[in-house]
Design a protein around this motif. Structure first.
Motif, short mmCIF file in Angstrom:
data_model
loop_
_atom_site.label_atom_id
_atom_site.label_comp_id
_atom_site.label_asym_id
_atom_site.label_seq_id
_atom_site.Cartn_x
_atom_site.Cartn_y
_atom_site.Cartn_z
N GLY A 508 0.80 -1.23 0.00
CA GLY A 508 0.00 0.00 0.00
C GLY A 508 0.83 1.28 0.00
O GLY A 508 0.35 2.33 0.40
N TYR A 509 2.10 1.17 -0.43
CA TYR A 509 2.98 2.35 -0.39
C TYR A 509 3.49 2.74 -1.76
O TYR A 509 4.44 3.53 -1.86
N ALA A 510 2.92 2.23 -2.80
CA ALA A 510 3.38 2.60 -4.14
C ALA A 510 2.31 2.28 -5.17
O ALA A 510 1.40 1.50 -4.90
N GLY A 511 2.42 2.87 -6.31
CA GLY A 511 1.50 2.58 -7.40
C GLY A 511 2.27 2.82 -8.68
O GLY A 511 2.58 3.95 -9.02
N GLY A 512 2.71 1.74 -9.32
CA GLY A 512 3.48 1.89 -10.55
C GLY A 512 4.92 1.42 -10.37
O GLY A 512 5.42 1.32 -9.25
N ILE A 513 5.57 1.17 -11.50
CA ILE A 513 6.92 0.59 -11.51
C ILE A 513 7.92 1.49 -10.77
O ILE A 513 8.66 1.04 -9.88
N MET A 514 7.96 2.76 -11.12
CA MET A 514 8.96 3.67 -10.53
C MET A 514 8.77 3.84 -9.03
O MET A 514 9.70 3.69 -8.24
N SER A 515 7.53 4.12 -8.61
CA SER A 515 7.34 4.39 -7.17
C SER A 515 7.56 3.11 -6.36
O SER A 515 8.04 3.16 -5.23
N ALA A 516 7.25 1.95 -6.95
CA ALA A 516 7.51 0.68 -6.24
C ALA A 516 9.03 0.47 -6.11
O ALA A 516 9.52 0.13 -5.03
N ALA A 517 9.76 0.70 -7.19
CA ALA A 517 11.22 0.52 -7.14
C ALA A 517 11.84 1.47 -6.13
O ALA A 517 12.69 1.07 -5.30
N VAL A 518 11.40 2.73 -6.14
CA VAL A 518 11.95 3.72 -5.20
C VAL A 518 11.62 3.33 -3.76
O VAL A 518 12.45 3.45 -2.86
N ASP A 519 10.41 2.79 -3.54
CA ASP A 519 10.05 2.38 -2.18
C ASP A 519 10.94 1.22 -1.73
O ASP A 519 11.38 1.17 -0.58
N GLY A 520 11.25 0.30 -2.66
CA GLY A 520 12.16 -0.80 -2.34
C GLY A 520 13.54 -0.28 -1.94
O GLY A 520 14.14 -0.75 -0.96
N VAL A 521 14.04 0.74 -2.68
CA VAL A 521 15.35 1.33 -2.36
C VAL A 521 15.31 1.95 -0.96
O VAL A 521 16.18 1.71 -0.13
N ARG A 522 14.25 2.71 -0.70
CA ARG A 522 14.13 3.42 0.58
C ARG A 522 14.14 2.43 1.76
O ARG A 522 14.84 2.60 2.74
N VAL A 523 13.33 1.36 1.63
CA VAL A 523 13.23 0.40 2.74
C VAL A 523 14.57 -0.32 2.94
O VAL A 523 15.03 -0.49 4.08
N ALA A 524 15.22 -0.68 1.84
CA ALA A 524 16.52 -1.38 1.97
C ALA A 524 17.58 -0.46 2.59
O ALA A 524 18.38 -0.89 3.41
N GLN A 525 17.55 0.83 2.21
CA GLN A 525 18.51 1.77 2.81
C GLN A 525 18.31 1.82 4.33
O GLN A 525 19.25 1.85 5.11
N GLU A 526 17.03 1.80 4.74
CA GLU A 526 16.72 1.84 6.17
C GLU A 526 17.28 0.60 6.87
O GLU A 526 17.86 0.66 7.94
N LEU A 527 17.12 -0.55 6.20
CA LEU A 527 17.64 -1.80 6.77
C LEU A 527 19.15 -1.71 6.96
O LEU A 527 19.69 -2.09 7.99
N LEU A 528 19.82 -1.15 5.94
CA LEU A 528 21.29 -1.07 6.00
C LEU A 528 21.71 -0.17 7.16
O LEU A 528 22.69 -0.43 7.85
N LYS A 529 20.92 0.88 7.39
CA LYS A 529 21.25 1.81 8.47
C LYS A 529 21.11 1.11 9.81
O LYS A 529 21.82 1.39 10.77
N SER A 530 20.18 0.12 9.85
CA SER A 530 19.84 -0.46 11.18
C SER A 530 20.86 -1.50 11.61
O SER A 530 20.71 -2.14 12.62
N ARG A 531 21.90 -1.74 10.80
CA ARG A 531 22.89 -2.77 11.18
C ARG A 531 24.29 -2.20 11.26
O ARG A 531 24.70 -1.52 10.32
#
Ligand SMILES: Cc1cc2nc3c(=O)[nH]c(=O)nc-3n(C[C@H](O)[C@H](O)[C@H](O)COP(=O)(O)OP(=O)(O)OC[C@H]3O[C@@H](n4cnc5c(N)ncnc54)[C@H](O)[C@@H]3O)c2cc1C
Length: 531
Positions: A508-531
């Motif tokens: 429920g946080y994206a609609g379309g190829i670009m916004s989905a890809a960007v959301d994936g990048v954002r979440v993964a960056q957060e994960l990297l920060k948390s370790r």
């Protein structure tokens, strides 16, 4: 470098961009050292069609050129640094223990780009995909379109590349996030055409998308990532509201306390499991309706007038909307110029439509979704997943009305407006495969949807002459415009279960190829920060 904007080139003119730049900046050809197209768009408003460019240029004597030309009315000129807008993004690099490898579930744009970031961050991520790799998937999808034989795990919704692989691959997005540049660069490096970097309406086309998806996967593997196809998340290992791992194919477990869920809007069985396991989620507005189809050449005539058919223009597109008297919104969505209406089912005995174009966009028809806004008040109950129930009911009706063989129910616009069955097809031949059956789509659609479309059609025809032409074809039913549910996440992208990170369209946080890809990048960056 200098950024030179607002340079217009008439469609009828032989294109010589170097000459255009030298003329604009009053330069001799040898004084222009290099240039790149930064943006290209089309201005077809008046009865003369112009391409509007902005360029990044390198000139012999920048200071002199800038002093002489800056401020001249007809051009916009500004200084930019050589690496302005480079699409570098940050991600801390680190090592990881075997049982700490992050797991990403779903290889759509959100999952692929999340996995790429984690791999670039040295995390050796595992990417699980319930469907097959793109080449094998394409065979199953073609088989469905030809024979009506549906594979519920390998289809237009499920498999490598996710929902958008069999699409027009439009990369337009409303979001304004610097990560878009990174995503476009990675798509380019994976084989997408260079123009996606500068066109204001870039598209890749399904034929090229398949190659891009495969190359992205190979890059992930070359960076230490692992991709497992036909490996489906079937359950979670949760202790004290913290995820400890997951179960795959009801068969084996993977221990990990960092799991990204990039499941897409059609993974109903998985969302049902997550809900049962206590992952907090809520209903979300979405849209549903039908696909509408016209002859592409007639759309071109309206949009481009006497220039219709000019090879420099390609197939034209449109975007229409109407607010009904009762406040409900009706709009066209995911318009596919020179494309096809396709069967996008993922569940047996349920029929769903969507649209697709190949890179050249040279099919006879134009199509778009004609959708009506739906919100939780329209859902059959309070349950967070009640939106799925509404979708399933309509998809089942469409399957039955089409003849229970994945033939799609179709109706001419005139018959829809007259509320009567379609018995004969006119000048617009439906493109949906494996076949169609004339009917009355009002027997499928909720009355408030039919009424809204009935009210909107004449208004849209006013904006785009011929849109409600009698022979235009409606094909039903379009239910998967976006997800009807949102998996709640906090500012650190974490769900109600610690270590579980919902991402992309299905969450429920994206609609379309670009916004989905960007959301994936954002979440993964957060994960990297948390370790
Ligand atoms: C036919 C069609 C055409 C489209 N055209 C466009 C377009 O031109 N432009 C545009 O911007 N958008 C388009 N879209 C929308 C776009 O595809 C989606 O918005 C986007 O793909 C969402 O990305 P995502 O990664 O969030 O989810 P998805 O792409 O849906 O990917 C989810 C992935 O998760 C996998 N999965 C689900 N459950 C599990 C499980 N339990 N275990 C393992 N794997 C699982 C699925 O198999 C799927 O591969 C189109 C969609 C369709 C269906």
């Amino acid at each position: 470098m200098l950024r030179l904007s607002n340079i217009t080139v008439d469609l009828r003119k032989k294109e010589d961009l170097k000459k255009e730049i030298c003329y604009a900046l009053n330069l001799k050809e040898e004084e222009l050292l290099d240039f790149q197209i930064h943006r290209k768009s089309l201005d077809a408003r008046k009865n003369k069609i112009l391409f509007v460019y902005s360029f990044d240029v390198k000139v012999k004597n920048e200071e002199k050129t800038y002093r002489q030309m800056a401020g001249k009315k007809r051009i916009q000129l500004k200084k930019i640094s050589e690496n302005q807008g480079t699409d570098e993004i940050e991600f801390p690099v680190g090592s990881i223990a075997e049982d700490q490898r992050p797991v990403v579930v779903g290889s759509g744009p959100a999952g692929l780009f999340a996995t790429l970031i984690l791999a670039l961050g040295g995390k050796n991520p595992i990417l699980l995909e319930r469907g097959k790799r793109v080449d094998e998937r394409a065979v199953d999808v073609d088989k469905f379109w030809i024979t009506g034989k549906l594979d519920e795990e390998s289809n237009v919704q499920f498999g490598e590349g996710g929902a958008g692989t069999f699409s027009d691959g439009k990369l337009t997005t409303q979001i304004n996030d610097t990560r878009c540049g990174f995503v476009l660069k990675e798509l380019l490096n994976a084989g997408a055409p260079r123009e996606i970097l500068y066109l204001n309406k870039p598209h890749i086309g399904t034929d090229i998308l398949k190659i891009v998806v495969r190359n992205l996967r190979e890059k992930i593997v070359s960076l230490g990532g692992e991709v497992r196809f036909q490996h489906k998340l079937t359950n979670l290992i949760i202790e004290d509201h913290e995820v400890r791992g997951l179960i795959v194919n009801d068969d084996y477990e993977i221990r990990s306390d960092q799991i990204i869920l990039a499941l897409g809007h059609s993974a109903r069985d998985t969302l049902e499991m997550l809900h049962e396991r206590g992952v907090f989620m809520e209903q979300k507005p979405f849209s549903l309706g039908v696909r509408i189809e016209h002859l592409q050449k007639e759309i071109d005539k309206v949009q481009y007038g006497k220039y219709a058919g000019n090879p420099k223009l390609g197939a034209s597109d449109y975007k229409l909307s109407h607010r009904c008297r009762n406040g409900r919104g009706v709009y066209t969505f995911c318009m596919c110029p020179g494309g096809e209406v396709i069967g996008a089912s993922s569940e047996a005995n349920r029929l769903v439509t969507n649209g697709m174009s190949r890179y050249k966009r040279n099919e006879v028809n134009a199509n778009a979704a004609l959708l009506v806004g739906i919100d939780p008040r329209d859902f059959p109950g309070e349950h967070p997943l009640a939106g799925f129930q509404l979708q399933r009911e309509l998809e089942q009706k469409a399957f039955e009305l089409g003849g229970k063989n994945y033939y799609a129910p179709v109706q001419r616009v005139e018959d829809f407006l007259l509320n009567q069955e379609t018995s004969e097809i006119g000048k617009v031949q439906p493109s949906y495969l494996p076949g169609v059956k004339g009917t009355n789509l009002r027997r499928i659609l909720p009355e408030y949807v039919s009424k809204a479309i009935e009210e909107a059609l004449p208004h849209m025809d006013h904006k785009l002459k011929g849109f409600a032409d009698a022979d235009s074809i409606l094909t039903g039913v379009e239910t998967r415009s976006s997800s009807p549910v949102r998996i709640k996440r906090n500012e650190n992208f974490r769900s109600s279960i610690k270590g579980l990170y919902p991402a992309g369209e299905g969450a429920g946080y994206a609609g379309g190829i670009m916004s989905a890809a960007v959301d994936g990048v954002r979440v993964a960056q957060e994960l990297l920060k948390s370790r």
